[in-house]
Design a protein around this motif. Structure first.
Motif: not given
Length: 340
Positions: A106-114, A120-125
């Protein structure tokens, strides 16, 4: 006409190894980490492909690091600085992964704020299973349905985020494509291309330094263009690159390997060979390029032949030299599914 088959409904492909191709488009409605009122971030996306369970997603707090002992694969997008609606161009948004079994991947996508200071802070996944991908091109590959792009919420509960509208979910717009590995009953069309040499290239360096060049080739296949519901391009682009040949206008790639491509057989699909001058000081400069159609090349019976391709430049007139390539066509090109 009924709905296209899902990957998990075609057992031979569902249990097959293959190539996962991701195109990242944009992020919408991200909660602001740098500025909570404006919603701006220094956003980037991280993709992890392999066998992922819910516990791994729950424990995700920072961008994953490469681990030689792990079977998970990780890749990361470019950072979009101070972006309200981070968007990635077609050329910078392509990511390729090889998987041993689609059923187990599967594909896990995570978005971060550098953040260079605090990390870096995790925004969501979120996690996407490959089984829901739908067959295209007569089942030669499988792709995210258009109506599902950007549907998966990045953050499940928006009400917990101060100043953020819970009715506008944060989403990542991306397309996933899976191409099964050829086997005894599945021989999709494949194209092997090898760059042999280039000749009569123009001088790219100063006469004072010898007036030569440091050429390398980039080979690019662009599939038939699609548009999502907002008219944004969804073209699958695969790039390959040769090594750099130093200080020569007559480069040869004697031990070059064949580059493998999976054409769609669409008449508008393009194959390009671009020659660049490798320049660490000024940045790489284009020497010239050639573009052809895999569909037309096959129909003109060029398979197994060496093509002498004249190079042209979009803004510079006159001869830019030539590049020689070898083409080998594999699989069943008369049936896009490649059934034998």
């Amino acid at each position: 006409q009924g709905e296209a088959l899902r990957l998990d409904e075609v057992e031979e492909d569902w249990k097959s190894s293959g190539l996962v191709h991701i195109q990242l488009i944009k992020c919408l409605n991200l909660p602001g980490h740098d500025d909570a009122t404006s919603g701006r971030n220094d956003a980037f996306c991280s993709f992890t492909v392999g066998h992922i369970d819910d516990a791994q997603q729950t424990s995700l707090t920072a961008p994953p690091k490469r681990d030689a002992t792990s079977q998970l694969q990780h890749k990361q997008s470019r950072i979009k600085k101070n972006a309200l609606r981070p968007t990635w161009t077609v050329l910078e948004s392509q990511f390729l992964f090889e998987v041993e079994c689609a059923q187990d991947s599967c594909v896990m996508t995570a978005v971060y704020d550098e953040d260079m200071l605090s990390g870096s802070d995790l925004i969501g996944s979120f996690i996407q299973r490959l089984g829901s991908l739908q067959a295209i091109n007569h089942g030669a590959r499988y792709r995210t349905p258009m109506h599902e792009i950007g549907v998966e919420p990045l953050i499940k509960d928006m009400s917990t985020i101060p100043g953020h509208d819970p009715t506008s979910p944060a989403t990542v717009h991306m397309m996933i494509e899976f191409t099964p590995t050829p086997n005894h009953h599945h021989q999709p069309p494949r194209l092997l291309l090898r760059v042999l040499r280039a000749s009569a290239l123009p001088r790219m360096d100063s006469i004072l330094t010898g007036g030569s060049a440091d050429p390398y080739c980039q080979v690019r296949m662009i599939s038939a263009p699609l548009n999502n519901n907002e008219g944004e391009p969804l073209s699958s682009i695969v790039n390959k690159r040769t090594s750099t040949q130093k200080n020569t206008r007559e480069p040869e790639w004697k031990r070059a390997k064949h580059f493998l491509f999976y054409p769609t057989l669409h008449p508008t699909e393009t194959l390009s060979v671009m020659v660049f001058d490798d320049n660490k000081m000024r940045g790489d400069e284009e020497i010239g390029s050639w573009t052809g159609s895999p569909f037309r090349l096959f129909n003109s019976e060029q398979a197994g032949k060496v093509l002498e391709c004249p190079l042209t430049h979009s803004t510079i007139k006159g001869s830019r030299g030539t590049v020689q390539i070898e083409l080998i066509f594999l699989g069943n090109w008369n049936d896009p599914k490649g059934r034998v």
